[in-house]
Design a protein around this motif. Structure first.
Motif, PDB file in Angstrom:
ATOM      1  N   PRO A 146       0.813  -1.218   0.000  1.00 45.38           N
ATOM      2  CA  PRO A 146       0.000   0.000   0.000  1.00 45.38           C
ATOM      3  C   PRO A 146       0.851   1.274   0.000  1.00 45.38           C
ATOM      4  N   LEU A 147       2.176   1.135   0.302  1.00 45.50           N
ATOM      5  CA  LEU A 147       3.069   2.293   0.296  1.00 45.50           C
ATOM      6  C   LEU A 147       3.862   2.305  -1.012  1.00 45.50           C
ATOM      7  N   PRO A 148       4.431   3.453  -1.396  1.00 42.73           N
ATOM      8  CA  PRO A 148       5.139   3.532  -2.674  1.00 42.73           C
ATOM      9  C   PRO A 148       6.442   2.739  -2.671  1.00 42.73           C
ATOM     10  N   PHE A 149       6.780   2.187  -3.838  1.00 48.57           N
ATOM     11  CA  PHE A 149       8.048   1.502  -4.001  1.00 48.57           C
ATOM     12  C   PHE A 149       8.396   1.449  -5.487  1.00 48.57           C
ATOM     13  N   PRO A 150       9.707   1.381  -5.824  1.00 47.43           N
ATOM     14  CA  PRO A 150      10.109   1.265  -7.225  1.00 47.43           C
ATOM     15  C   PRO A 150       9.660  -0.090  -7.768  1.00 47.43           C
ATOM     16  N   SER A 151       9.033  -0.087  -8.930  1.00 54.09           N
ATOM     17  CA  SER A 151       8.378  -1.296  -9.433  1.00 54.09           C
ATOM     18  C   SER A 151       9.341  -2.456  -9.671  1.00 54.09           C
ATOM     19  N   HIS A 152      10.619  -2.167  -9.962  1.00 52.20           N
ATOM     20  CA  HIS A 152      11.611  -3.226 -10.185  1.00 52.20           C
ATOM     21  C   HIS A 152      12.573  -3.386  -9.011  1.00 52.20           C
ATOM     22  N   GLY A 153      12.341  -2.655  -7.917  1.00 48.22           N
ATOM     23  CA  GLY A 153      13.244  -2.741  -6.769  1.00 48.22           C
ATOM     24  C   GLY A 153      14.488  -1.901  -6.913  1.00 48.22           C
ATOM     25  N   MET A 154      14.545  -1.051  -7.936  1.00 45.83           N
ATOM     26  CA  MET A 154      15.661  -0.173  -8.245  1.00 45.83           C
ATOM     27  C   MET A 154      16.997  -0.913  -8.281  1.00 45.83           C
ATOM     28  N   PRO A 155      17.187  -1.794  -9.272  1.00 41.85           N
ATOM     29  CA  PRO A 155      18.483  -2.460  -9.418  1.00 41.85           C
ATOM     30  C   PRO A 155      19.554  -1.478  -9.874  1.00 41.85           C
ATOM     31  N   ILE A 156      20.758  -1.608  -9.343  1.00 40.73           N
ATOM     32  CA  ILE A 156      21.865  -0.728  -9.733  1.00 40.73           C
ATOM     33  C   ILE A 156      23.100  -1.577 -10.031  1.00 40.73           C
ATOM     34  N   ASN A 157      23.912  -1.086 -10.957  1.00 38.62           N
ATOM     35  CA  ASN A 157      25.232  -1.662 -11.176  1.00 38.62           C
ATOM     36  C   ASN A 157      26.192  -1.028 -10.166  1.00 38.62           C
ATOM     37  N   ILE A 158      27.057  -1.840  -9.574  1.00 36.74           N
ATOM     38  CA  ILE A 158      27.993  -1.317  -8.571  1.00 36.74           C
ATOM     39  C   ILE A 158      29.401  -1.844  -8.837  1.00 36.74           C
ATOM     40  N   SER A 159      30.379  -1.044  -8.445  1.00 34.42           N
ATOM     41  CA  SER A 159      31.767  -1.481  -8.448  1.00 34.42           C
ATOM     42  C   SER A 159      32.481  -0.710  -7.354  1.00 34.42           C
ATOM     43  N   PRO A 160      33.347  -1.373  -6.594  1.00 32.89           N
ATOM     44  CA  PRO A 160      34.018  -0.674  -5.479  1.00 32.89           C
ATOM     45  C   PRO A 160      34.974   0.398  -5.999  1.00 32.89           C
ATOM     46  N   LYS A 161      35.017   1.509  -5.276  1.00 30.25           N
ATOM     47  CA  LYS A 161      35.989   2.550  -5.614  1.00 30.25           C
ATOM     48  C   LYS A 161      37.390   2.038  -5.280  1.00 30.25           C
ATOM     49  N   LEU A 162      38.330   2.390  -6.109  1.00 31.31           N
ATOM     50  CA  LEU A 162      39.715   1.949  -5.898  1.00 31.31           C
ATOM     51  C   LEU A 162      40.445   2.876  -4.943  1.00 31.31           C
TER      52      LEU A 162
END
Length: 477
Positions: free
Chosen positions: A461-477
């Protein structure tokens, strides 16, 4: 025509005339003694405009598809009929101030029956006047300046541990789900003071599914599943509360073990200020209020930062400056949090555009005279964040993203992400810490990008991103 022949005829005649008679009586009941009620349309008997309201809300277009068209037609104050109750919707800062500052005097909080049963009849959302003030005081003491100073390093440890356990070695992550899991653990373990079982979040989510469902008990219904989950939570919390009370009484402490919220509530229970049921119901409410909305706010902050590269650069610089004065591995302090002024502007602007809570219902406890209109006793009154957040009177070019709006203080009752008046969200400082600390460690430890930059928002009943907000990530060097 004998009686046997007459009966089917009368039955048929009644079936034809009954709906018409019912509608006429409904219209008369709505208009009687209500000549000065605001303009608007009440829709069908009992159903009113509920279906249109829910349809717009589900698509996260409550303002565009429901509120704005009626404001254009009727003005900032209009009537409708929602969830079985005649309702007046108010828009604008003056209306918000009038309504929210008259809490307990002219209006009281009014949630659907399903919400009350699942959140708890003894929770702060159902309390009025002095009882509300007492419970708010007990909860608020955990978020004093000293309480916040103690919370910051704890939250830092939780965030870093979560990223190490769930982000390290991954190249893609669901940002919303990750934030939701993390904020739930922080609220439950760090703030309340209860260790989280791996299944606990899933049980709470089953409860949330039923908070706006029809309160009908039959096997398999949303409300029935939610009630069953709520009973599981209650059983677990009662055991924890009784064990903590036993330990505190044996040590002869009025205690606040580590300043945790639960220990403060149990101490209040020992002193006779609060009942066991009030402790349980308020823990349940606070967990829901503090984690689900915060995780959505985090997700929307990252969405806006990604879509506005200039903003991203300024935000990164602010956190780099903070890191320059920290030793490697040193936790943030409350003073560091206060330096995150631009980040908090970004977060507030994100919450202005994507409010985690669209508004809240009140019920008139007396006839209310406002702006030449009468809101009859017993009617519901709804304020919405959209009524000011999306209004050019308060925010120039309101649909554009502009964090600089918050460089100066915003007038009262204009920015309503955390509500206002006596029911101003008691946990807003905790939400602020969660958002800022999470943002800090993500942007300083990872490069990231949204996979779906224009991902739609839905509500259930509360708002949410429809795909779960997937993100690409990579650690900073």
């Amino acid at each position: 025509m004998d009686i046997k022949e007459l009966s089917p005829f009368l039955l048929c005649l009644f079936s034809i005339l009954a709906p018409t008679i019912f509608i006429i009586l409904f219209k008369l009941s709505q208009s009687r003694n209500n000549k000065n009620v605001p303009p608007g349309e009440m829709g069908f008997p009992w159903i009113g405009e509920t279906i249109k309201f829910y349809r717009a809300q589900r698509k996260n277009r409550l303002f565009e598809d429901f509120i704005q068209p009626r404001m254009i037609k009727h003005g900032k104050i209009f009537k409708t009929h929602l969830m079985g109750s005649p309702t007046v919707i108010l828009n604008g800062a003056n209306a918000n101030k009038f309504l929210l500052s008259n809490e307990f005097k002219m209006v009281v909080s009014s949630w659907p029956s399903s919400s009350v049963q699942l959140m708890g009849k003894e929770s702060i959302m159902e309390k009025q006047g002095e009882r509300h003030q007492c419970l708010r005081g007990l909860i608020g003491t955990s978020l004093s300046h000293a309480g916040l100073e103690a919370l910051v390093p704890k939250i830092c440890n939780y965030v870093q541990h979560h990223l190490d356990q769930n982000w390290k070695g991954q190249d893609k992550i669901s940002l919303y789900r990750s934030a939701k899991t993390l904020t739930f653990s922080i609220v439950f373990e760090c703030f309340v003071g209860i260790n989280v079982h791996p299944d606990t979040l899933a049980i709470f989510e089953r409860v949330l599914e039923g908070v706006f469902a029809p309160p009908i008990q039959f096997p398999g219904s949303k409300f029935s599943r939610a009630r069953k989950a709520r009973l599981e939570i209650k059983k677990m919390l009662v055991e924890v509360v009784r064990e903590m009370r036993k330990q505190m009484e044996e040590k002869q402490e009025g205690g606040e073990a580590g300043g945790m919220l639960l220990s403060r509530l149990v101490a209040g229970m020992i002193r006779g200020e609060i009942s066991e049921e009030e402790v349980v119901d308020n823990v349940v409410l606070l967990v829901f209020a503090a984690h689900d909305t915060t995780s959505f706010a985090i997700a929307m902050t990252f969405k806006m930062v990604y879509q506005h590269p200039n903003c991203h650069g300024l935000l990164l610089q602010e956190h780099a400056d903070i890191m320059m004065n920290k030793r490697h591995g040193e936790n943030l302090t409350l003073d560091d949090i206060k330096k995150m002024k631009y980040t908090w502007q970004v977060a507030r602007e994100s919450m202005r555009l994507f409010p985690p809570i669209f508004g809240s219902f009140r019920k008139a406890i007396t006839d209310i005279e406002y702006e030449g209109f009468t809101i009859p006793k017993g009617w519901k009154v709804l304020w919405t964040a959209y009524g000011t957040h999306y209004d050019a009177e308060y925010f120039q070019d309101p649909l554009s993203f502009n964090p600089s709006r918050f460089e100066e203080p915003v007038p009262p009752y204009v920015f309503l992400t955390f509500g206002g008046g006596p029911r101003l969200c008691v946990g807003y400082q905790l939400a602020k810490l969660n958002i800022l600390i999470f943002v800090h460690y993500v942007v300083t430890c990872y490069d990231w990008s949204l996979i779906y930059p224009d991902e739609t928002i839905t509500m259930d009943p509360l708002p949410f991103p429809s795909h779960g907000m997937p993100i690409n990530i990579s650690p900073k060097l």
